[in-house]
Scaffold this active site. Sequence first.
Site, PDB file in Angstrom:
ATOM      1  N   ASP A  45       0.960  -1.523  -0.372  1.00  0.00           N
ATOM      2  CA  ASP A  45      -0.054  -0.234  -0.320  1.00  0.00           C
ATOM      3  C   ASP A  45       0.614   1.028  -0.061  1.00  0.00           C
ATOM      4  OD1 ASP A  45      -2.070  -1.693   0.457  1.00  0.00           O
ATOM      5  OD2 ASP A  45      -2.257  -1.700   2.615  1.00  0.00           O
ATOM      6  N   LYS A  95       1.432   2.399  -4.978  1.00  0.00           N
ATOM      7  CA  LYS A  95       2.191   1.528  -6.538  1.00  0.00           C
ATOM      8  C   LYS A  95       0.891   2.264  -7.750  1.00  0.00           C
ATOM      9  CE  LYS A  95       2.172  -2.200  -3.888  1.00  0.00           C
ATOM     10  NZ  LYS A  95       1.646  -2.634  -2.619  1.00  0.00           N
ATOM     11  N   GLY A 106      -4.536  -4.857  -3.591  1.00  0.00           N
ATOM     12  CA  GLY A 106      -6.045  -3.087  -4.070  1.00  0.00           C
ATOM     13  C   GLY A 106      -4.807  -2.810  -4.592  1.00  0.00           C
ATOM     14  N   HIS A 107      -5.097  -1.708  -5.777  1.00  0.00           N
ATOM     15  CA  HIS A 107      -4.078  -0.445  -6.371  1.00  0.00           C
ATOM     16  C   HIS A 107      -5.258   0.292  -6.562  1.00  0.00           C
ATOM     17  CE1 HIS A 107      -0.748  -3.679  -7.197  1.00  0.00           C
ATOM     18  NE2 HIS A 107      -0.623  -4.153  -5.804  1.00  0.00           N
ATOM     19  N   GLN A 131       1.989  -6.158  -4.019  1.00  0.00           N
ATOM     20  CA  GLN A 131       2.404  -6.942  -2.355  1.00  0.00           C
ATOM     21  C   GLN A 131       3.717  -5.643  -2.440  1.00  0.00           C
ATOM     22  OE1 GLN A 131       1.346  -9.906  -3.375  1.00  0.00           O
ATOM     23  NE2 GLN A 131      -1.103  -9.020  -2.824  1.00  0.00           N
TER      24      GLN A 131
END
Length: 429
Positions: free
Chosen positions: A12, A15, A39-40, A223
């Site tokens: 987080d 990215k 989750g991007h 990640q």
Amino acid sequence: MVIILVGGQWGDEGKGKVIDYLAAKADMVIRSQGGNNAGHTVITEDGEFKFQLIPSGILYPQCTCVIGNGVVVDPIVLLKEITQLRERGIEPKNLIVSERAHMVMRYHPLFDQLEEEVRGDDRLGTTWRGIGPAYADKVRRIGFRIGDLQKEGFMRKKLAFVVDQVKNPILTKLYGGEPYDWESMVGEYMGYAKQLDPYIKDTFPLIQEALDRKANILLEGAQATMLDLDFGTYPYVTSSNPSAGGALTGSGIPPTKVDLTIGVFKAYTSRVGYGPFPSELTDDVGDQIRERGHEFGTVTGRPRRIGWFDAAVARYSCRLNGVSVAALMRLDILDDQPLLKICTGYRFRGQVHDHPLANISHYKHCEPMYDEMPGWQSEIGAAKCWDDLPAQCRDYIERVGELIATPIELVGTGPRRDQFVTRGRKLFD
Ligand code: GDP
Ligand code: IMO
Ligand code: MG
């Protein structure tokens, strides 16, 4: 040009925003590991997008977006993401899924949850998305690949075996659960097959062809290094290799073709889930940063643990991944802090360690060492260039750059696309 982008801490870091920035000039963005535990976030004029499986370059029609062989794909989640994009007027014609990518099957999230429950106090804090169980089945060679969806007879035979011989006995005898009916699963998966068929391809020739014509290829890490199965805080890690090596095996790009590795860092540190976190803040300062930064998980909504920037962790990430350019994100979240600390290493058994410890039980006895710096206590969200940043903010960035021995070329000053300060280096031509 081939660029690998890796998360440098515990995930987080921002990215998604850096990928979005680089994807404007990319011909191809490839996800190479992880699954919908990621989750991007990308924010454009059209609002906020949260990508879990679909590469974060999907909003650029010129950019082919590949879900690589190293990703574990939950077809239910992928179809939902495709539908959500369509609902916002975006047809993901530029999406490709490797036929070699493994699937998160219907039973994997359940096993993820059940295994966490039996671990009790030793639970890892996984996302319950079935990621660990799916990778475990891949390694045990009882996994299903996306390409298997195109072979009904094969699916039927293998589902009968895996469900009846492996999954149901554990589910019913060990956990007292209800068995799965493999026959109905065949029908269910053939439904996914029909919908996913246009996207499924052998990505080897596509990627090789892109390399041959010297296309701009961006490997989107999910990640982060400290969650790496080998180099993270094992067992409090994810089940893939989010570091640079994983980007290669998870896509099929040879190491000799990589031009640049970018490390993405938060200006402080956050972690979701359990495990060591030497620079963790359990006081009011941590709460203030969490609140100001809305630090709640993109995937699970869990409050993220917050700590000071850990230069020992970040330097380790840079060295391990061969990072030559760093992005420092979310600096604006520190805008109102009067005093900033940077962890420079740990004191353990009378010795100073400037890198994370391999044996995680040692963290209990190690004491983080800190540099202190004054905060800038003003808003940086409108800064357009380096000189617009307050002197104390520039000093903080320079000090972080020195400690991680890597130039910081990109600075995040807010969540929007235009809230970036760059140092002028061209990353894609
Ligand atoms: P990822 O998993 O590394 O892509 O990061 P996430 O999307 O899970 O979390 C990063 C969050 O920070 C998202 O809500 C982004 O919109 C936001 N973000 C990214 N860069 C910045 C920044 O420089 N400042 C602020 N305030 N938010 C940012
Ligand atoms: P992005 O790509 C932050 C964490 C989980 C848990 C551990 C193992 O958005 O940075 P898993 O479900 O993977 O078996 O959980 O890894 N984790 C993440 N933390 N960001 C992520 O992804 C993460 N993906 C997994 O919270 O501690
Ligand atoms: Mg995230």
